[in-house]
Design an enzyme around this catalytic site. Sequence first.
Site, PDB file in Angstrom:
ATOM      1  N   TYR A 147       0.836  -1.215   0.000  1.00 23.22           N
ATOM      2  CA  TYR A 147       0.000   0.000   0.000  1.00 23.22           C
ATOM      3  C   TYR A 147       0.868   1.261   0.000  1.00 23.22           C
ATOM      4  CZ  TYR A 147      -3.836   3.093   1.620  1.00 23.22           C
ATOM      5  OH  TYR A 147      -4.773   4.100   1.759  1.00 23.22           O
ATOM      6  N   LYS A 151       0.925   4.035  -2.952  1.00 25.46           N
ATOM      7  CA  LYS A 151       0.504   5.411  -2.658  1.00 25.46           C
ATOM      8  C   LYS A 151       1.645   6.407  -2.869  1.00 25.46           C
ATOM      9  CE  LYS A 151      -3.849   4.731  -1.547  1.00 25.46           C
ATOM     10  NZ  LYS A 151      -4.931   5.304  -2.378  1.00 25.46           N
TER      11      LYS A 151
HETATM   12  P1  NDP Z   1     -13.794   2.376   1.047  1.00 23.11           P
HETATM   13  O1  NDP Z   1     -13.301   0.985   1.218  1.00 23.11           O
HETATM   14  O2  NDP Z   1     -14.779   2.939   2.017  1.00 23.11           O
HETATM   15  O3  NDP Z   1     -14.424   2.548  -0.441  1.00 23.11           O
HETATM   16  C1  NDP Z   1     -13.654   2.145  -1.517  1.00 23.11           C
HETATM   17  C2  NDP Z   1     -14.382   2.466  -2.801  1.00 23.11           C
HETATM   18  O4  NDP Z   1     -13.496   2.086  -3.873  1.00 23.11           O
HETATM   19  C3  NDP Z   1     -15.647   1.658  -2.983  1.00 23.11           C
HETATM   20  O5  NDP Z   1     -16.590   2.420  -3.713  1.00 23.11           O
HETATM   21  C4  NDP Z   1     -15.174   0.474  -3.820  1.00 23.11           C
HETATM   22  O6  NDP Z   1     -16.195  -0.103  -4.632  1.00 23.11           O
HETATM   23  C5  NDP Z   1     -14.143   1.156  -4.700  1.00 23.11           C
HETATM   24  N1  NDP Z   1     -13.168   0.220  -5.287  1.00 23.11           N
HETATM   25  C6  NDP Z   1     -12.329  -0.643  -4.660  1.00 23.11           C
HETATM   26  N2  NDP Z   1     -11.601  -1.320  -5.565  1.00 23.11           N
HETATM   27  C7  NDP Z   1     -12.000  -0.872  -6.797  1.00 23.11           C
HETATM   28  C8  NDP Z   1     -11.659  -1.196  -8.129  1.00 23.11           C
HETATM   29  N3  NDP Z   1     -10.729  -2.127  -8.412  1.00 23.11           N
HETATM   30  N4  NDP Z   1     -12.298  -0.552  -9.137  1.00 23.11           N
HETATM   31  C9  NDP Z   1     -13.248   0.401  -8.889  1.00 23.11           C
HETATM   32  N5  NDP Z   1     -13.607   0.739  -7.644  1.00 23.11           N
HETATM   33  C10 NDP Z   1     -13.005   0.111  -6.607  1.00 23.11           C
HETATM   34  O7  NDP Z   1     -12.478   3.285   0.969  1.00 23.11           O
HETATM   35  P2  NDP Z   1     -12.131   4.693   1.679  1.00 23.11           P
HETATM   36  O8  NDP Z   1     -13.215   5.659   1.427  1.00 23.11           O
HETATM   37  O9  NDP Z   1     -11.691   4.430   3.068  1.00 23.11           O
HETATM   38  O10 NDP Z   1     -10.825   5.123   0.847  1.00 23.11           O
HETATM   39  C11 NDP Z   1     -10.908   5.862  -0.354  1.00 23.11           C
HETATM   40  C12 NDP Z   1      -9.493   6.225  -0.811  1.00 23.11           C
HETATM   41  O11 NDP Z   1      -8.839   6.988   0.194  1.00 23.11           O
HETATM   42  C13 NDP Z   1      -8.608   5.007  -1.054  1.00 23.11           C
HETATM   43  O12 NDP Z   1      -7.762   5.232  -2.154  1.00 23.11           O
HETATM   44  C14 NDP Z   1      -7.800   4.897   0.231  1.00 23.11           C
HETATM   45  O13 NDP Z   1      -6.577   4.243   0.022  1.00 23.11           O
HETATM   46  C15 NDP Z   1      -7.619   6.368   0.556  1.00 23.11           C
HETATM   47  N6  NDP Z   1      -7.341   6.658   1.959  1.00 23.11           N
HETATM   48  C16 NDP Z   1      -8.248   6.309   2.942  1.00 23.11           C
HETATM   49  C17 NDP Z   1      -7.982   6.620   4.264  1.00 23.11           C
HETATM   50  C18 NDP Z   1      -8.959   6.301   5.365  1.00 23.11           C
HETATM   51  O14 NDP Z   1      -8.645   6.586   6.527  1.00 23.11           O
HETATM   52  N7  NDP Z   1     -10.132   5.773   5.078  1.00 23.11           N
HETATM   53  C19 NDP Z   1      -6.730   7.263   4.652  1.00 23.11           C
HETATM   54  C20 NDP Z   1      -5.867   7.580   3.551  1.00 23.11           C
HETATM   55  C21 NDP Z   1      -6.174   7.282   2.257  1.00 23.11           C
HETATM   56  P3  NDP Z   1     -17.233  -1.194  -4.012  1.00 23.11           P
HETATM   57  O15 NDP Z   1     -18.188  -0.405  -3.170  1.00 23.11           O
HETATM   58  O16 NDP Z   1     -17.857  -1.815  -5.214  1.00 23.11           O
HETATM   59  O17 NDP Z   1     -16.402  -2.148  -3.194  1.00 23.11           O
END
Ligand code: NDP
Length: 240
Positions: A147, A151
Amino acid sequence: MSRVALVTGGTRGIGAAISMALKDAGYTVAANYAGNDEAAKEFSHVTGIRTFKWSVADYDACEEGIRQVEAELGPVEVLVNNAGITRDAPFHKMSRQQWKEVIDTNLSGLFNMTHPIWAGMRERKFGRIISISSINGQKGQFGQANYSAAKAGDLGFTKALAQEGARAGITVNAICPGYIATEMVMAVPEKVRESIIATIPVGRLGEPEDIARCVVFLASDQAGFITGATITANGGQYLT
Ligand code: NDP
């Protein structure tokens, strides 16, 4: 006519907040997701935002999905690369599969989504690419070699592409969220969550809306002088 914004992973968590904030700011929004049909249906029902299903890890699927979005809504002028996954394990236990899945989604996903959209943005002389990286791409994190590598790669991608897009009116920026109160973070035991909060100077987790506001700013016409930048939104937890 309003600009079209495409948000990957735009149906849940941070992505859902981004989709809604862009809609509130007047954009026509397309929210992509990978497989959770139920969450996407509910999101669309509540917000009225169109959802489109494909995996950002699959280049051909991205090309086809973008073609569909553009046919239905118009050319994509704002792309938010938000979709991301974790497959955590200490390195000595990390499988090739865990490495590959995270790199394919969190790093190659940016190539797969940006590449098919790039030519149109260059022709129209306007574009906004905004990618959601992570605090753990800046500082590294135990158990997240995959990861953190992906990133950090997102930040290199952003800085290189910003130089290529500048003369064509395309800005390319990244946001590094700290710990945000999404389902994932709220699922950890309260004691662990309290210990995380103790390391955040502002004394709270971030809200998805904290990140969404950064996206709306970077997407705006007024942010045209900002490119190749990283906005760090982590409550002061890690200062670069
Ligand atoms: P969630 O797990 O809550 O949501 C992830 C979303 O991404 C979902 O809509 C999921 O779709 C979609 N997704 C996952 N894999 C794919 C794929 N291969 N193709 C298309 N869509 C995909 O994630 P977060 O909201 O927590 O995180 C969002 C972003 O922020 C990420 O990039 C994460 O790394 C980053 N981030 C998050 C942090 C946190 O504290 N939450 C901190 C720092 C960065 P589906 O609903 O169909 O599964």
